[in-house]
Scaffold this active site. Structure first.
Site, mmCIF file in Angstrom:
data_model
loop_
_atom_site.group_PDB
_atom_site.id
_atom_site.type_symbol
_atom_site.label_atom_id
_atom_site.label_comp_id
_atom_site.label_asym_id
_atom_site.label_seq_id
_atom_site.Cartn_x
_atom_site.Cartn_y
_atom_site.Cartn_z
ATOM 1 N N GLN A 260 0.809 -1.214 0.000
ATOM 2 C CA GLN A 260 0.000 0.000 0.000
ATOM 3 C C GLN A 260 0.846 1.269 0.000
ATOM 4 O O GLN A 260 0.294 2.362 -0.177
ATOM 5 C CB GLN A 260 -0.939 -0.003 1.204
ATOM 6 C CG GLN A 260 -0.225 0.141 2.534
ATOM 7 C CD GLN A 260 -1.140 -0.050 3.720
ATOM 8 O OE1 GLN A 260 -1.442 -1.173 4.110
ATOM 9 N NE2 GLN A 260 -1.592 1.047 4.305
ATOM 10 N N CYS A 266 -5.125 0.666 3.736
ATOM 11 C CA CYS A 266 -5.192 -0.751 4.103
ATOM 12 C C CYS A 266 -6.586 -1.316 3.884
ATOM 13 O O CYS A 266 -6.748 -2.439 3.403
ATOM 14 C CB CYS A 266 -4.771 -0.949 5.554
ATOM 15 S SG CYS A 266 -5.796 -0.062 6.738
ATOM 16 N N HIS A 413 -5.802 -1.423 11.817
ATOM 17 C CA HIS A 413 -5.366 -1.868 10.501
ATOM 18 C C HIS A 413 -6.363 -2.895 9.984
ATOM 19 O O HIS A 413 -6.892 -3.674 10.769
ATOM 20 C CB HIS A 413 -3.982 -2.493 10.701
ATOM 21 C CG HIS A 413 -3.219 -2.762 9.451
ATOM 22 N ND1 HIS A 413 -3.217 -1.928 8.373
ATOM 23 C CD2 HIS A 413 -2.386 -3.791 9.147
ATOM 24 C CE1 HIS A 413 -2.409 -2.444 7.440
ATOM 25 N NE2 HIS A 413 -1.907 -3.568 7.884
#
Ligand SMILES: *[C@@H]1O[C@H](CO)[C@@H](O)[C@H](O)[C@H]1NC(C)=O
Ligand SMILES: *[C@@H]1O[C@H](CO)[C@@H](O)[C@H](O)[C@H]1NC(C)=O
Ligand SMILES: *[C@@H]1O[C@H](CO)[C@@H](O)[C@H](O)[C@H]1NC(C)=O
Ligand SMILES: *[C@@H]1O[C@H](CO)[C@@H](O)[C@H](O)[C@H]1NC(C)=O
Ligand SMILES: *[C@@H]1O[C@H](CO)[C@@H](O)[C@H](O)[C@H]1NC(C)=O
Length: 469
Positions: A260, A266, A413
């Site tokens: 990324q 994410c 995340h």
């Protein structure tokens, strides 16, 4: 979710007091930039539960509908949202509803689906959430036609909630590995190994933090996994002791690991990875698509670009509403470019999506295991602490150790669970998880993390989708 913005609950304990002292030091040093305007709401389930009045425009729009301004109201409806996920209208027609973390809610009722973000206003050092109001949201019917715009107001007063906010910290100093941290991690435990990643030093500290997800305004309010029922336990007892979508009788259903970069995307990578595996499973690898996270970052109204978003809204709602496109239709730049997806590209859609367990708050290890084996990889959110950035291999758990060089906040995340197992020697149970930090990181781009104890909140909100191949 997630990968959203930085406001830290003033009562957030260890994390915030540490962050505040670091912020103070940085302010004195004059090396941070404060970005405004993107800190999200902080609303609780109890704020949202109750009766809402929906004001909706006429149902004649297409999926390109512009809901920036509401327009003339044609439909006024009252919906009551009850525990745990039951929505009803004035005529007692029933449907379902769910929170999307603490940012918004979705209702499915009377053959229509409604989604809006909860209303907030940002001040210089705080964000005030008005959890009894929404921003203008989007509604469409079950077949994704007849779109309208709406706003919603709760019929009972919800007091505004002000959350202290660090605003976003763009930590501009270069990231620096902390060899002492790596040594300490490797000394205090044997379950996983840490190492330095010299390649991370090309990023600023803020960029490395953004790779780890978004900073949520109230990390205390993550849902606790629901207790497993006897039926759930009985079904899980029939599952194999280990399972891996990378090798199901020799066949791999997991697309290649991606990177990324320095964008907080994410959630888009995990969502695309989820859909990519679903396509592979549904077509027995006849289709091996790689989908475009840039299309999501640049074009989706349901996420915040490089500042975060939710897998529920992207792998789920966006993929149902707008569909996703191949990587080459909007190749990844890792920047918040304006939307320039090739409109001639065919789009791939999902027919259904849900929080694993049925709704926000119903997740646990057992329902995750079942969804994983029966339906394919599932996306999950979890807390990234300092030590995780240095993961090299083994079964991760949070050691409590902090990075002395880089003042990270705890971030959330989004990643993709592709399998599970248990260590042959120690019996320690783990999930196998696909990350989006390139294949040089961790175990060829994957990591294993302790399973069964909601490690870093990983078992608290998973998302599953059904693709239309
Ligand atoms: C749905 O949209 C079509 C036009 O696209 C319109 O003819 C029809 O009346 C709409 N249905 C409802 C229930 O508004
Ligand atoms: C919705 O609820 C409000 C407040 O209870 C009430 O005044 C209103 O009449 C209701 N509207 C409808 C359409 O039922
Ligand atoms: C919702 O829309 C109505 C009609 O435009 C407007 O009167 C009302 O103030 C709006 N509510 C909020 C909270 O923005
Ligand atoms: C897949 O799993 C089987 C059985 O565990 C193993 O023998 C084989 O080497 C694995 N294949 C790959 C490509 O890892
Ligand atoms: C857009 O996509 C179409 C269909 O895949 C393709 O034929 C065309 O070359 C693409 N255009 C550009 C500018 O990439």
């Amino acid at each position: 979710m997630v990968c959203m913005l930085a406001a830290v609950n003033s009562s957030g304990g260890m994390c915030s007091s540490r962050v505040l002292s670091i912020l103070g030091a940085l302010l004195i040093a004059g090396i941070i930039q404060l970005a405004a305007g993107d800190t999200p709401a902080n609303c609780l389930y109890e704020d949202v539960r109750g009766t809402w009045t929906f004001m909706e425009t006429e149902r004649l729009g297409s999926h390109n509908i512009d809901c920036d301004t509401l327009g003339a109201i044609v439909h006024v409806k009252n919906f009551t949202l009850a525990f745990p996920d039951i929505a009803t209208d004035e005529l007692s027609n029933a449907g379902t509803w769910t929170m999307i973390y603490n940012q918004g809610f979705e209702i499915n009722i009377n053959q229509r689906s409604y989604f809006a973000f909860l209303y907030y206003e940002t001040g210089e050092n705080s964000v005030t959430s008005y959890c009894g109001h929404t921003f203008t949201g989007w509604s469409r019917d079950k077949t994704v036609r007849n779109w309208s715009c709406f706003n919603a107001t709760k019929t009972t007063e919800v007091p505004p909630r002000t959350t202290k906010r660090l605003t976003r910290m763009d930590l501009v100093q270069p990231y620096k590995n902390d060899p002492a941290l790596v040594q300490k991690i490797n000394k205090v435990q044997r379950s996983w190994r840490a190492k330095e990643y010299p390649e991370l030093e090309k990023f600023t500290t803020g960029e490395v933090q953004r790779r780890g997800g978004s900073v949520w305004p109230d990390l205390q309010s993550l849902p606790v996994p629901a207790p497993a029922t006897a039926e759930q336990k009985a079904r899980v007892a029939l599952l194999p002791n280990s399972f891996d979508w990378r090798n199901v009788s020799g066949v791999n259903y997991v697309s290649p690991v991606r990177n990324q970069g320095s964008c907080g995307s994410c959630y888009a990578f995990a969502s695309m990875a989820n859909l990519e595996s679903q396509v592979r499973i549904a077509t027995q690898n006849q289709r091996q698509d790689v989908f475009s996270p840039q299309d999501v970052v640049s074009c989706s109204m349901l996420a915040q670009g490089c500042l975060g978003g939710f897998d529920y809204l992207i792998a789920g709602r966006y993929a149902q509403d707008q569909g996703v496109v191949a990587e080459e239709c909007n190749t990844y730049t890792g920047k918040e470019d304006s939307c320039n997806t090739n409109l001639s590209c065919p789009r791939t859609y999902v027919s259904a999506y849900k929080h694993v367990g049925g709704y926000y708050g119903a997740c646990n290890e057992e329902v995750m295991l079942e969804a994983l084996v029966e339906t394919g990889p599932i996306s999950v959110s979890f807390m990234v602490y300092d030590d995780f950035h240095n993961y090299d291999g083994g079964i991760y758990h949070y050691t409590g150790l902090r990075n002395e060089f880089n003042p990270f906040e705890i971030t959330n995340h989004v990643v993709l669970v592709v399998g599970y197992g248990a260590d042959e020697d120690t019996g320690e149970k783990y999930w196998i998880v696909k990350n989006s930090w390139g294949n040089q990181w961790g175990e060829d781009g994957f990591f294993r993390i302790r399973r069964g104890n909601d490690e870093c909140s990983l078992e608290s909100m998973a998302v599953q989708v059904t693709i239309i191949p």
